[in-house]
Design an enzyme around this catalytic site. Structure first.
Site, short mmCIF file in Angstrom:
data_model
loop_
_atom_site.label_atom_id
_atom_site.label_comp_id
_atom_site.label_asym_id
_atom_site.label_seq_id
_atom_site.Cartn_x
_atom_site.Cartn_y
_atom_site.Cartn_z
N HIS A 34 13.22 -69.86 25.23
CA HIS A 34 12.83 -71.23 24.90
C HIS A 34 14.09 -71.98 24.48
CE1 HIS A 34 13.24 -69.92 20.77
NE2 HIS A 34 12.35 -68.95 20.97
N HIS A 37 16.67 -70.29 22.14
CA HIS A 37 17.60 -69.31 22.73
C HIS A 37 18.73 -70.02 23.47
CE1 HIS A 37 13.82 -66.69 22.84
NE2 HIS A 37 14.67 -65.95 22.16
N GLU A 150 18.26 -68.63 12.93
CA GLU A 150 17.89 -68.56 11.51
C GLU A 150 16.38 -68.50 11.30
OE1 GLU A 150 19.87 -71.73 9.44
OE2 GLU A 150 21.81 -70.71 9.52
N ASP A 152 14.59 -66.16 12.23
CA ASP A 152 14.46 -64.77 11.79
C ASP A 152 15.51 -64.51 10.71
OD1 ASP A 152 12.41 -63.83 13.76
OD2 ASP A 152 13.93 -64.52 15.15
N GLN A 155 16.05 -60.95 9.53
CA GLN A 155 16.79 -60.17 10.54
C GLN A 155 18.29 -60.47 10.45
OE1 GLN A 155 15.54 -59.52 14.82
NE2 GLN A 155 16.79 -61.32 15.14
N VAL A 178 15.51 -74.13 15.93
CA VAL A 178 15.18 -75.28 16.79
C VAL A 178 13.67 -75.48 16.71
CG1 VAL A 178 15.22 -76.18 19.16
CG2 VAL A 178 17.14 -74.82 18.30
N SER A 187 9.31 -70.38 19.26
CA SER A 187 9.16 -68.93 19.26
C SER A 187 8.48 -68.52 20.55
CB SER A 187 8.29 -68.50 18.08
OG SER A 187 7.85 -67.17 18.25
N ARG A 189 6.37 -66.31 20.76
CA ARG A 189 4.97 -66.02 20.45
C ARG A 189 4.11 -67.28 20.33
NH1 ARG A 189 7.42 -61.36 17.59
NH2 ARG A 189 6.60 -59.49 18.58
O1 PAF Z 1 15.41 -61.57 17.63
C1 PAF Z 1 15.13 -60.92 18.65
O2 PAF Z 1 14.77 -61.46 19.69
C2 PAF Z 1 15.25 -59.40 18.59
O3 PAF Z 1 14.85 -58.90 17.36
C3 PAF Z 1 16.65 -58.89 18.96
C4 PAF Z 1 17.70 -59.35 17.95
C5 PAF Z 1 17.02 -59.37 20.35
C6 PAF Z 1 16.66 -57.35 18.96
O4 PAF Z 1 15.76 -56.85 19.89
#
Ligand code: PAF
Length: 284
Positions: A34, A37, A150, A152, A155, A178, A187, A189
């Site tokens: 999306h 990315h 950000e 995530d 993560q 974004v 996202s 999802r």
């Molecule tokens: O954020 C994601 O899309 C995933 O967790 C990642 C960092 C690509 C790892 O699979």
């Protein structure tokens, strides 16, 4: 844009770039791209002359009853978008290339403490899968810099800690979330939402904003703010998983003396089949 599916092909290209003195950026993704990315891929140019994206739906980061099988796989369209964004190389390995043995027989990378809270509380093996696959992708690509969204935030904090603890010579860059025009964080999802749920979904961000405003206006009782925000989400039709104010850098609960340090409000909530997450800075 070159597309490769094996580690050998990937390494041959990256080694050639490094020998020519180029800096390499990695944007790791699970595909179904999306604009969030694509923003990562575009921003990567600020740090490196060559940009690699990976697309790999990582089975190790999905729990037994989660959406690994249903996760949208849209490689041709993703590839078209990345080429249009000017990417140099797409690495799209199959599961056997990344995990040549059964998952439970593979070495795993464990970051302590940070993965136990927020999303990790209801997805206990999720971050173990993330840190393992990101370590493998870092070793495969050997980038100088890697970019993560950000949205995530947990993560991002975990990957930063991992890179520091394991002395990985890679700069970890976070890029702001974004959002759609109505505030919903982009996202993969979001595609699970029905039209009715999509109309409700921006309430998640609206509740985070309203809570942040109340905090800035001087309402500093975290527990009260969190409970009232969860009640508002439930009234809108969400099933809240968590909504918590935590320190931005180490995800710990803020102490009284942390009132002036960077804090964020984190939320995850189910709306039908979609588990939406978001977060927002509330401190300085
Ligand atoms: O954020 C994601 O899309 C995933 O967790 C990642 C960092 C690509 C790892 O699979």
């Amino acid at each position: 844009m070159q597309t490769v599916h094996t580690i050998a092909e990937l390494r041959a290209q990256v080694i050639a770039w490094k020998r020519a003195g180029e800096r390499v950026a990695l944007v790791p993704t699970m595909g179904n791209l999306h604009p969030g990315h694509i923003r990562l891929a575009e921003r990567a140019r600020e740090w490196a002359s060559r940009v690699v994206a990976s697309i790999f739906v990582n089975p190790m980061q999905f729990g037994p009853n989660e959406d690994f099988a249903a996760y949208p796989r849209t490689l041709p369209e993703d590839s078209r978008q990345l080429a249009a964004a000017g990417l140099d190389l797409l690495f799209a390995p199959g599961v056997a290339e990344v995990y040549p043995r059964p998952l439970e027989a593979m070495t795993q990378v464990i970051v302590p403490t940070l993965p136990a809270v927020l999303c990790g509380a209801s997805r206990p093996t999720h971050f173990l899968g993330v840190t393992t696959v990101v370590t493998k992708l870092f070793n495969m690509v050997q980038p100088d810099v890697a970019l993560f969204g950000e949205k995530d935030w947990q993560q991002l904090v975990i990957i930063r800690r991992m890179a520091t603890d394991l002395d990985m010579p890679i700069e970890i860059v976070g890029i702001p979330t974004v959002r759609e025009a109505d505030g919903l964080a982009m996202s993969s999802r979001n595609g699970y939402l029905t039209a009715e749920q999509r109309a409700i979904a921006p309430t998640l961000y609206a509740v985070l904003q309203a809570t942040a405003e109340r905090w800035r206006a001087g309402e500093c009782d975290y527990a009260v703010l969190e409970e009232q925000a969860k009640t508002r989400l439930a009234a809108a039709g969400f099933h809240p998983d968590y909504l918590e104010i935590r320190r931005a850098d180490d995800l710990q609960r803020p102490l009284l003396e942390d009132i002036a340090s960077p804090l964020r409000i984190f939320a995850a909530a189910w709306l039908g089949r979609a588990r939406l997450i978001d977060n927002l800075a509330i401190g300085i």
